[in-house]
Design a protein around this motif. Structure first.
Motif, short mmCIF file in Angstrom:
data_model
loop_
_atom_site.label_atom_id
_atom_site.label_comp_id
_atom_site.label_asym_id
_atom_site.label_seq_id
_atom_site.Cartn_x
_atom_site.Cartn_y
_atom_site.Cartn_z
N ARG A 1 0.83 -1.21 0.00
CA ARG A 1 0.00 0.00 0.00
C ARG A 1 0.87 1.26 0.00
O ARG A 1 0.57 2.22 -0.69
N GLU A 2 1.95 1.24 0.77
CA GLU A 2 2.85 2.39 0.77
C GLU A 2 3.46 2.60 -0.61
O GLU A 2 3.60 3.74 -1.08
N HIS B 1 0.11 7.16 5.38
CA HIS B 1 1.05 6.34 4.60
C HIS B 1 2.24 7.18 4.16
O HIS B 1 3.38 6.70 4.15
#
Length: 274
Positions: free
Chosen positions: A217-218, A248
Motif C-alpha cells: 500500500r505504501e 502512509h
C-alpha cells in the motif's frame, strides 16, 4: 566575448549548425532571409530555442519592434547603438537565459518527464527522461521531428484546448501500458508544459517494494505521488481516505529517509527508471 559573424540569414542558420552561441545580435534588414524570418527559424529549432535574440537595427517604426518580438526576439535596440546600453542589455538577457537553462537542467536531473508544446502542437523541447519514454512509444521517433509520436497527438490536442486548466490529464492505452499526459502551468506565452507518465502500476509497485522496503500500500501511494497526484486524488484511486493517504506518506518519508514529497518523488523515479 567571442563574436561569430554572419552577413545574411542563410549564413546565420548555417553557422548555427556548427556552433550554439550564448546570445544572438540580429539585424532586421539583410539580403535574402531577413532578421524576422531568420529568428522564427531559430526559435523553431528545439536545440536553439533557448538562445536569446536581440534585434539591433536602424528600423525605427513601432511595427518593426512588434514583429521582432513576435518572431521570438527578447529585445529591440534602435541604431545608433550606445555601447554601454547594449552591453547592459546583453548582461540582463544572458542572466535570464542562464537561469532558465539551469531550471531546465534541474528538471532533467530531478527526473522530470516534461515536454513543452506550442499551441499548434509542435514540440518546443523535452527533458531527457521524456525523450526516453517517447522513444519507447515509437522506436522511429526523434525530437528533431518537432512533434510528439503519432499515438499521442490526439491526446495532446485535447490538452491544448483554450479552456484546459493545469492539472487536467488524459490517457492513451498503448499495448501493455498506459500513457498519461497532464497539463502543467507555464510562464511562457504560447507554451504548454505537459508531464508524461507511464502507468505500469503493478510492475512499478513491485519495483518500489523491492528497492525501498515499503509495504504494497505504501508503494502504491508513493507511485501515485510520483505521478503528481494529490492526496485527494490518490484516495479516490485507491479507495481510502485522504487522511489514510497522509499517514502512509509519513511512513514513506520515515522509511526512505526524506522530508518532502519532492524528494520522495525523485527517489521513486530513479528506482522505476533503473
Amino acid at each position: 566575448m567571442t563574436a561569430l559573424v554572419a552577413t545574411s540569414g542563410e549564413a546565420a542558420l548555417e553557422l548555427l549548425e556548427h556552433a550554439t552561441p550564448d546570445l544572438i545580435l540580429m539585424d532586421a534588414v539583410m539580403p535574402g532571409l531577413d532578421g524576422f524570418a531568420t529568428t522564427r527559424r531559430i526559435k523553431e529549432d528545439p536545440a536553439l530555442a533557448h538562445v536569446p535574440v536581440i534585434f539591433m537595427t536602424g528600423l525605427i517604426g513601432p511595427e518593426h519592434a512588434v514583429e521582432a518580438l513576435r518572431s521570438g526576439g527578447v529585445d529591440y535596440i534602435r541604431k545608433p547603438i550606445i555601447i554601454d546600453e547594449l552591453l547592459a542589455r546583453i548582461g540582463v538577457h544572458l542572466t535570464n537565459a542562464r537561469q532558465s537553462y539551469r531550471s531546465r537542467l534541474a528538471l532533467d536531473v530531478a527526473g522530470g518527464t516534461l515536454v513543452a508544446l506550442d499551441r499548434a502542437g509542435r514540440l518546443l523541447w523535452c527533458t531527457p527522461q521524456a525523450d526516453t519514454i517517447l522513444s519507447r512509444i515509437d522506436a522511429g521517433w526523434s525530437k528533431d521531428s518537432r512533434h510528439l509520436p503519432a499515438a499521442l497527438q490526439d491526446a495532446a490536442k485535447s490538452l491544448l484546448a483554450e479552456d484546459t486548466r493545469p492539472g487536467h490529464s488524459v490517457r492513451e492505452t498503448l499495448d501493455d501500458t498506459e500513457i498519461e499526459l497532464s497539463a502543467l502551468r507555464s510562464e511562457r506565452p504560447g507554451e504548454m508544459l505537459i508531464r508524461i507518465a507511464e502507468i505500469r502500476e503493478g510492475a512499478d509497485v513491485a519495483l518500489l517494494q523491492k528497492h525501498t522496503g515499503l509495504t504494497q500500500r505504501e508503494a502504491e501511494v508513493l507511485l501515485w505521488v510520483s505521478y503528481g497526484k494529490s492526496n485527494r486524488t490518490i484516495s479516490e484511486i485507491l479507495g481510502i481516505s485522504p487522511r489514510t493517504v497522509n499517514k502512509h506518506l509519513q511512513q514513506i518519508f520515515t522509511k526512505l529517509g526524506v522530508e518532502t514529497r519532492a524528494a520522495a518523488t525523485a527517489l521513486a523515479v530513479r528506482v522505476i527508471a533503473q
